[in-house]
Design an enzyme around this catalytic site. Sequence first.
Site, PDB file in Angstrom:
ATOM      1  N   ARG A  98       0.860  -1.176   0.000  1.00  0.00           N
ATOM      2  CA  ARG A  98       0.000   0.000   0.000  1.00  0.00           C
ATOM      3  C   ARG A  98       0.899   1.229   0.000  1.00  0.00           C
ATOM      4  NH1 ARG A  98      -4.448   1.073   4.686  1.00  0.00           N
ATOM      5  NH2 ARG A  98      -2.585   1.578   5.870  1.00  0.00           N
ATOM      6  N   THR A 102      -0.481   7.603  -1.342  1.00  0.00           N
ATOM      7  CA  THR A 102      -1.795   7.536  -1.999  1.00  0.00           C
ATOM      8  C   THR A 102      -2.720   6.516  -1.328  1.00  0.00           C
ATOM      9  OG1 THR A 102      -1.072   5.745  -3.448  1.00  0.00           O
ATOM     10  CG2 THR A 102      -0.680   7.999  -4.224  1.00  0.00           C
ATOM     11  N   ASP A 194       0.802  -2.604  12.380  1.00  0.00           N
ATOM     12  CA  ASP A 194       1.219  -3.041  11.044  1.00  0.00           C
ATOM     13  C   ASP A 194       1.524  -4.539  11.077  1.00  0.00           C
ATOM     14  OD1 ASP A 194       3.005  -3.713   8.811  1.00  0.00           O
ATOM     15  OD2 ASP A 194       2.871  -1.575   8.359  1.00  0.00           O
ATOM     16  N   ASP A 197       5.035  -5.717   9.661  1.00  0.00           N
ATOM     17  CA  ASP A 197       6.146  -5.361  10.561  1.00  0.00           C
ATOM     18  C   ASP A 197       6.145  -6.230  11.805  1.00  0.00           C
ATOM     19  OD1 ASP A 197       7.203  -3.434   8.932  1.00  0.00           O
ATOM     20  OD2 ASP A 197       6.154  -1.761   9.883  1.00  0.00           O
TER      21      ASP A 197
END
Length: 203
Positions: A98, A102, A194, A197
């Site tokens: 991602r 944007t 995340d 991560d």
Amino acid sequence: MNHPLIKHKLTIIRDKNTGSKEFRELVKEVSMLMAYEVTRDLHLEEIEIETPVSKTKSQVISGKKLGLVPILRAGLGMVEGMLSLLPAARVGHVGLYRDPETLKPVEYYCKLPSDVNERELIVLDPMLATGGSASAAIGFLKDRGAESIKLVCLIAAPEGIEVVKEAHPDVDIYVASVDEKLNDHAYIIPGLGDAGDRLFGTK
Ligand code: PRP
Ligand code: URA
């Protein structure tokens, strides 16, 4: 999904003090439990077998073969758990990230089983946030001939579910938890942070 084991394990996964090793193990375990629910509608056929004491008819899974498609990176964390219940499934990979500016998905890898059109595909990604990545991945699979697709996520935002439902009404979505909302950076609240991560220890 309402299973107490899934709820309990998800609580530990969400906790920011849970390290990568335990996080990976729990994502694997929850994925295995989810595989049980996701395969509830598989077709069965009757075959004849011989037990040590008599002949009998008994059921085995029939119909389309399965394919697992993790969305890289974080979807990788769900593959082993799913494969432990579905060892014959083939595994294809779709690489998407991602874009942080944007928030749109960018494809960087795609390798699928050659008979993707004949398989029932299960797309794996722990997080369904805006729904952009999952919608794009499902679109790539359809472009390559896939006809039967399910999406399995650990945690989803209501916004992401709507986006996938709108773009792909034919795809059933299985989630362990529907969370509250997205924040301004399109992270799921409360979520787990995340996923990539935390799985791979990259932050
Ligand atoms: C995460 C996650 C999903 C995506 C969800 O991946 O694993 O693929 O974000 O967000 P969306 O629904 O708004 O598209 P990320 O882009 O962080 O890549 P990574 O798995 O490589 O860390
Ligand atoms: N991707 C993640 O890994 N976590 C989120 O909360 C949203 C997108």
